[in-house]
Design a protein around this motif. Structure first.
Motif, PDB file in Angstrom:
ATOM      1  N   ARG A 145       0.836  -1.211   0.000  1.00  0.00           N
ATOM      2  CA  ARG A 145       0.000   0.000   0.000  1.00  0.00           C
ATOM      3  C   ARG A 145       0.867   1.254   0.000  1.00  0.00           C
ATOM      4  O   ARG A 145       0.559   2.236  -0.689  1.00  0.00           O
ATOM      5  CB  ARG A 145      -0.926  -0.002   1.217  1.00  0.00           C
ATOM      6  CG  ARG A 145      -2.074  -1.001   1.156  1.00  0.00           C
ATOM      7  CD  ARG A 145      -2.864  -0.988   2.454  1.00  0.00           C
ATOM      8  NE  ARG A 145      -3.386   0.356   2.736  1.00  0.00           N
ATOM      9  CZ  ARG A 145      -3.514   0.865   3.954  1.00  0.00           C
ATOM     10  NH1 ARG A 145      -3.112   0.162   5.014  1.00  0.00           N
ATOM     11  NH2 ARG A 145      -4.011   2.069   4.118  1.00  0.00           N
ATOM     12  N   ALA A 146       1.943   1.219   0.778  1.00  0.00           N
ATOM     13  CA  ALA A 146       2.841   2.375   0.820  1.00  0.00           C
ATOM     14  C   ALA A 146       3.466   2.622  -0.551  1.00  0.00           C
ATOM     15  O   ALA A 146       3.534   3.774  -1.027  1.00  0.00           O
ATOM     16  CB  ALA A 146       3.928   2.156   1.870  1.00  0.00           C
ATOM     17  N   CYS A 147       3.924   1.564  -1.205  1.00  0.00           N
ATOM     18  CA  CYS A 147       4.520   1.705  -2.536  1.00  0.00           C
ATOM     19  C   CYS A 147       3.499   2.228  -3.538  1.00  0.00           C
ATOM     20  O   CYS A 147       3.801   3.135  -4.342  1.00  0.00           O
ATOM     21  CB  CYS A 147       5.076   0.363  -3.007  1.00  0.00           C
ATOM     22  SG  CYS A 147       6.543  -0.196  -2.109  1.00  0.00           S
ATOM     23  N   GLN A 148       2.312   1.690  -3.502  1.00  0.00           N
ATOM     24  CA  GLN A 148       1.271   2.128  -4.440  1.00  0.00           C
ATOM     25  C   GLN A 148       0.911   3.595  -4.224  1.00  0.00           C
ATOM     26  O   GLN A 148       0.697   4.343  -5.180  1.00  0.00           O
ATOM     27  CB  GLN A 148       0.034   1.244  -4.295  1.00  0.00           C
ATOM     28  CG  GLN A 148       0.242  -0.180  -4.788  1.00  0.00           C
ATOM     29  CD  GLN A 148      -0.927  -1.096  -4.477  1.00  0.00           C
ATOM     30  OE1 GLN A 148      -1.698  -0.858  -3.520  1.00  0.00           O
ATOM     31  NE2 GLN A 148      -1.065  -2.164  -5.245  1.00  0.00           N
ATOM     32  N   ALA A 149       0.847   4.000  -2.957  1.00  0.00           N
ATOM     33  CA  ALA A 149       0.519   5.400  -2.659  1.00  0.00           C
ATOM     34  C   ALA A 149       1.610   6.336  -3.163  1.00  0.00           C
ATOM     35  O   ALA A 149       1.322   7.406  -3.719  1.00  0.00           O
ATOM     36  CB  ALA A 149       0.328   5.572  -1.150  1.00  0.00           C
ATOM     37  N   ILE A 150       2.865   5.946  -2.991  1.00  0.00           N
ATOM     38  CA  ILE A 150       3.975   6.795  -3.430  1.00  0.00           C
ATOM     39  C   ILE A 150       4.011   6.874  -4.958  1.00  0.00           C
ATOM     40  O   ILE A 150       4.246   7.950  -5.527  1.00  0.00           O
ATOM     41  CB  ILE A 150       5.309   6.279  -2.859  1.00  0.00           C
ATOM     42  CG1 ILE A 150       5.316   6.446  -1.328  1.00  0.00           C
ATOM     43  CG2 ILE A 150       6.487   7.019  -3.473  1.00  0.00           C
ATOM     44  CD1 ILE A 150       6.495   5.781  -0.640  1.00  0.00           C
ATOM     45  N   ILE A 151       3.774   5.747  -5.617  1.00  0.00           N
ATOM     46  CA  ILE A 151       3.743   5.747  -7.087  1.00  0.00           C
ATOM     47  C   ILE A 151       2.659   6.698  -7.596  1.00  0.00           C
ATOM     48  O   ILE A 151       2.842   7.425  -8.577  1.00  0.00           O
ATOM     49  CB  ILE A 151       3.484   4.325  -7.616  1.00  0.00           C
ATOM     50  CG1 ILE A 151       4.727   3.448  -7.446  1.00  0.00           C
ATOM     51  CG2 ILE A 151       3.040   4.364  -9.071  1.00  0.00           C
ATOM     52  CD1 ILE A 151       5.836   3.737  -8.434  1.00  0.00           C
ATOM     53  N   ALA A 152       1.517   6.708  -6.921  1.00  0.00           N
ATOM     54  CA  ALA A 152       0.389   7.536  -7.353  1.00  0.00           C
ATOM     55  C   ALA A 152       0.512   8.990  -6.926  1.00  0.00           C
ATOM     56  O   ALA A 152      -0.264   9.845  -7.365  1.00  0.00           O
ATOM     57  CB  ALA A 152      -0.916   6.955  -6.801  1.00  0.00           C
ATOM     58  N   CYS A 153       1.483   9.295  -6.064  1.00  0.00           N
ATOM     59  CA  CYS A 153       1.614  10.644  -5.502  1.00  0.00           C
ATOM     60  C   CYS A 153       2.057  11.644  -6.577  1.00  0.00           C
ATOM     61  O   CYS A 153       3.014  11.412  -7.309  1.00  0.00           O
ATOM     62  CB  CYS A 153       2.641  10.614  -4.364  1.00  0.00           C
ATOM     63  SG  CYS A 153       2.975  12.224  -3.625  1.00  0.00           S
ATOM     64  N   SER A 154       1.352  12.761  -6.657  1.00  0.00           N
ATOM     65  CA  SER A 154       1.717  13.813  -7.614  1.00  0.00           C
ATOM     66  C   SER A 154       2.695  14.811  -7.011  1.00  0.00           C
ATOM     67  O   SER A 154       3.200  15.693  -7.710  1.00  0.00           O
ATOM     68  CB  SER A 154       0.461  14.550  -8.088  1.00  0.00           C
ATOM     69  OG  SER A 154      -0.207  15.162  -6.982  1.00  0.00           O
ATOM     70  N   GLY A 155       2.956  14.678  -5.711  1.00  0.00           N
ATOM     71  CA  GLY A 155       3.896  15.571  -5.043  1.00  0.00           C
ATOM     72  C   GLY A 155       5.186  14.853  -4.703  1.00  0.00           C
ATOM     73  O   GLY A 155       5.678  14.025  -5.463  1.00  0.00           O
TER      74      GLY A 155
END
Length: 328
Positions: free
Chosen positions: A40-50
């Motif tokens: 979940r952490a990896c997926q969130a970072i990949i999707a992060c626009s910032g």
């Protein structure tokens, strides 16, 4: 006991080996925490626009700086913010679209806890790295990454040792997993390291270092051997290209070829270069990476190579040019 006094018969080697055993045991436990929360952490970072903003106090802060640096150099924009400084204005560095990665072994860092309400209000996704999901930070986190170890290498159980190693490794696991997911290449890595040897090796092209124009050693196919030798001497690259009037490559003659001519007993005063040159010659394209051209030169045991587009001579690159550019 005075700091200048040693425990009688103290065994430094045995003490060092024990630290390694304890830290290795801690790392062996860490694999169980590369779990669904890690995904979940990896997926969130990949999707992060910032960006990923890393925080930590004390030793966790030192580890956090390294994690931020590793993320930034492997394709994940990231920087470190000191939690105490954040409470005095640096919190303004964190934008709403950023993810905050907060590190605390105990999960009870008062400096970070003071920031969490503001981060929540700003709707930053909060990833907390602690040894206890039930800690204050663990409960406040949107995603919790566990870094629990059973024992510190410090015999007093006070100095962060095995726990900071586990934290660093968890950060490396994040960075490398993200690197692979993004398809991050060595060339991408070099773009963020242009000043180092790696950057020079991976970013420099043949066109950046080749000799062009009047600096190219070149004679016509009607030239004598004497003419070719004078050209080699003038241009100081140990070779000359042989071209037609349109600079189309006919062949090449090197100082190595000259030694073979001596062995053949050819009349040096009357020999024509067209009779003793090597037809064609090894060549590279100007957009080839310099390190690839270097590899080719080493494989062929040559010190210079022609740079061409098809049959059109554009330049010459020498091993010494590689050395000066720091490619070797």
């Amino acid at each position: 006991m005075s700091s200048s006094q040693l425990v009688p018969g103290f065994d430094f080697q045995q003490a060092g080996q024990q630290v390694l055993r304890i830290e290795q045991a801690g790392l062996s436990q860490l694999e169980q925490y590369i779990n669904a929360d890690f995904v979940r952490a990896c997926q969130a970072i990949i999707a992060c626009s910032g960006k990923v903003v890393v925080m930590g106090m004390g030793k966790s802060g030192h580890i956090g700086c390294k994690i931020a640096a590793t993320l930034a150099s492997t394709g994940t924009p990231s920087f470190f913010v000191h939690p105490a400084e954040a409470s005095h204005g640096d919190l303004g560095m964190i934008a709403r679209q950023d993810i905050v990665l907060a590190i605390s072994n105990s999960g009870e860092s008062s400096e970070i806890m003071a920031l969490i309400p503001v981060l929540k209000r700003q709707q930053n996704l909060l990833i907390c790295m602690t040894n206890n999901p039930q800690s204050s930070m663990g409960k406040a986190a949107d995603i919790h990454l566990c870094i629990k170890v059973d024992q510190e290498a410090c015999p007093l159980g006070l100095a962060p040792t095995a726990s900071t190693t586990a934290t660093l490794v968890m950060g490396d696991a994040l960075a490398v997993a993200l690197l692979k997911a993004r398809g991050f290449t060595a060339e991408d890595f070099a773009l963020s390291h242009p000043g180092g040897a790696l950057g020079r090796r991976l970013l420099l092209h043949v066109s950046d270092i080749m000799h062009t124009g009047e600096a190219i050693p070149c004679v016509g196919s009607e030239a004598s051997l004497r003419d070719a030798l004078l050209e080699i001497s003038r241009k100081k690259l140990g070779m000359t290209a042989i071209c037609d009037a349109q600079m189309k490559i006919v062949g090449i003659f090197t100082d190595g070829d000259l030694r073979r001519v001596f062995d053949m007993g050819i009349d040096l005063n009357h020999a024509k270069i067209a009779d003793i040159m090597t037809l064609g010659g090894i060549r590279v394209r100007p957009n080839m990476l310099a390190v690839e051209a270097l590899n080719l030169m080493q494989q062929r045991h040559i010190t210079a190579v022609l740079v061409a587009e098809g049959e059109q001579l554009l330049g010459v690159v020498h091993m010494h040019d590689m050395l000066r550019a720091g490619v070797v």
